[in-house]
Design an enzyme around this catalytic site. Structure first.
Site, short mmCIF file in Angstrom:
data_model
loop_
_atom_site.label_atom_id
_atom_site.label_comp_id
_atom_site.label_asym_id
_atom_site.label_seq_id
_atom_site.Cartn_x
_atom_site.Cartn_y
_atom_site.Cartn_z
N HIS A 242 0.89 -1.00 0.18
CA HIS A 242 -0.14 -0.09 -0.08
C HIS A 242 0.89 1.36 0.13
O HIS A 242 0.26 2.30 -0.14
CB HIS A 242 -0.90 -0.19 1.15
CG HIS A 242 -0.21 0.39 2.48
ND1 HIS A 242 0.05 -0.78 3.43
CD2 HIS A 242 -0.03 1.46 3.23
CE1 HIS A 242 0.65 -0.22 4.52
NE2 HIS A 242 0.50 0.96 4.36
N ASP A 270 -0.25 -7.54 0.81
CA ASP A 270 0.40 -6.34 0.99
C ASP A 270 1.86 -6.10 1.07
O ASP A 270 2.59 -6.02 1.92
CB ASP A 270 -0.07 -5.72 2.36
CG ASP A 270 0.00 -4.25 2.63
OD1 ASP A 270 -0.05 -3.55 3.91
OD2 ASP A 270 0.59 -3.63 1.70
N GLY A 349 3.56 6.08 9.23
CA GLY A 349 4.95 5.88 8.73
C GLY A 349 5.91 4.95 9.10
O GLY A 349 6.88 4.90 8.40
N SER A 351 4.62 1.87 8.43
CA SER A 351 4.24 0.92 7.28
C SER A 351 5.44 0.70 6.47
O SER A 351 6.46 1.54 6.28
CB SER A 351 3.37 1.51 6.31
OG SER A 351 1.94 1.62 6.87
N SER A 366 2.09 -3.91 7.95
CA SER A 366 0.92 -3.64 7.07
C SER A 366 -0.02 -2.74 7.69
O SER A 366 0.13 -1.32 7.33
CB SER A 366 0.10 -4.79 6.84
OG SER A 366 -0.91 -4.72 6.25
#
Length: 455
Positions: A242, A270, A349, A351, A366
């Site tokens: 993502h 993801d 942030g 991720s 994720s």
């Protein structure tokens, strides 16, 4: 929701990149007895050469092929030589043509002059004399002409020029002789006085890819680097799907150009990976506390209940437990299957950042709930499916050489992701995989009973 861990907004530049200067030292030198240690003069004491760090000595032993005694003596000799060279530079004045060290322990100081009459003065300081044609001032003046020419002409094919003191000349590295000749002509120099080395090498700024560092997508969104990976000769890193789409461009923690998303899957899974340019060097490192790092040695999947830690560019290093593998999560943006649920906290942030169990890569962040003040739940995309889907090889501290191979072959193959229960043939013997992992070069089935069972 998935965007809990992706942040928008450009930061100011975080740090300036440093240049790495290589010096011409031999890769190995023959061992030699250390000179007798006499009284230390003020030079070595003032510069601290008489009390070096053990880390410094170990590095000198390793990289220069020295004994501990030689490494200690080298540091003292170099401190003393600096003072002697300075004294001689002052004594010789405009006739001074440079100074340099030789020998495994830098035991020989060479000082150059343009006048033979200076030889006794040089020897009186315990140095060896070299009589040459050009003074250091002459050489530096020629080098400045090249500097000025570089403001007017392209130096893309002549990326290095410098004063080569031992050779008593200005030197240049160029991609072709023609490019070197054109640059020399533009500077108004005599080509006979410039040494040219033709090479395809080109200096570059250096930056490491480290798990947990921030990166920026299309100049706005921020995510975190997961793990360094390779695909054939291409280098890059794994992150969350993502965070960006195929073709999106990235900049690094210092806001310099970094790379491009090569593949991205979201929703459903993801996962993504970014190919980086040659300014970035993949490492097996993941950031932990402060400036400390851990080195990843593989991707053996941990069990439910195992401790797991996460690194991210917003909240740093946090740990918890694995609660469940193969979790399906319905984010507002779509459903993702096969995630692992943990009790580790995370915030926007983080991720894409790495999850690690011990020194084994587990996955990339994720989404989740909560934060690192009140606690929460965070999900990660397991790394082994990511490696397998995109045909990537995890960068590890272990030896590795080959790229991932297809799933059709029955023989054990380095770089392939093996699920627990898979069977292979290695050296004519059948083995069954005990723990899901990507095969590393040092992990052949006959040498890793922790990963393979002979059947």
């Amino acid at each position: 929701m998935v965007h809990r861990h992706a942040v928008t907004g450009r930061r100011a530049a975080l740090t300036a990149l440093g240049a790495l200067v290589a010096t011409g030292v031999p890769s190995a030198v023959a061992a030699e007895p250390a000179p007798p240690a006499g009284p230390l003069s003020s030079a070595s004491q003032t510069l601290g050469a008489d009390r070096p760090s053990p880390l410094m000595l170990r590095a000198l032993e390793r990289d220069l092929g020295l004994t501990r005694a030689q490494a200690s003596r080298r540091l003292i000799n170099e401190a003393e030589a600096g003072t002697r060279a300075g004294l001689l530079r002052n004594a010789l004045g405009n006739r001074f043509a440079g100074a340099w060290l030789r020998g495994a322990t830098s035991q020989e100081l060479v000082v150059a002059t343009t006048k033979a009459a200076d030889v006794p003065t040089i020897k009186a300081q315990g140095a060896k004399a070299a009589v040459v044609r050009k003074t250091l001032r002459d050489l530096m003046a020629a080098k400045k002409k090249l500097d000025r020419a570089a403001t007017r002409v392209s130096t893309r094919d002549t990326p290095q020029w410098y004063v080569d003191v031992p050779a008593n000349r200005v030197a240049m590295e160029a991609r072709t002789k023609a490019a070197a000749a054109a640059f020399v002509k533009a500077a108004g120099l005599d080509g006979k006085g410039v040494g040219v080395k033709v090479t395809a090498d080109r200096p570059r700024l250096l930056a490491d890819i480290t798990g947990g560092d921030p990166y920026y997508i299309n100049g706005s969104a921020r995510c975190s680097v997961g793990f360094s990976v390779t695909k054939g000769e291409q280098r890059g890193f794994a992150s969350a799907g993502h965070c960006g789409k195929k073709g999106d461009r990235t900049t690094g923690f210092d806001q310099t150009e970094q790379g491009t998303f090569q593949a991205s899957t979201f929703p459903g899974k993801d996962m993504s990976w970014v190919a980086v340019n040659d300014q970035w060097t993949p490492t097996a490192n993941v950031k932990v506390e402060g400036d400390q790092k851990v080195q990843i040695t593989g991707s053996v999947q941990a069990l439910v209940g195992a401790a797991v830690c996460r690194s991210g560019s917003t909240t740093g290093w946090h740990c918890g437990k694995i609660e469940q593998h193969d979790t399906s999560v319905s984010y507002a943006e779509g459903r993702v299957d096969g995630l692992t649920r943990t009790t580790v906290c995370a915030e926007p942030g983080d991720s894409g950042g790495p999850f690690v169990a011990g020194v084994q890569a587990q996955g990339v962040t994720s989404g989740g709930t909560g934060d690192c003040k009140s606690g929460g739940t965070t999900f990660y995309q397991p790394v082994n499916p990511l490696l397998s889907d995109f045909g990537l090889t995890l960068k590890t501290a272990a030896v590795q050489s080959s790229a991932p191979q297809g799933n059709g072959a029955q023989a054990w193959a380095e770089g392939r992701v093996y699920q627990a229960g898979a069977t292979v043939i290695h050296a004519g013997v059948r083995y069954r995989c005990l723990q899901t992992h990507q095969a590393q070069g040092a992990w052949a089935p006959n040498r890793t009973p922790a990963l393979w069972q002979r059947v």
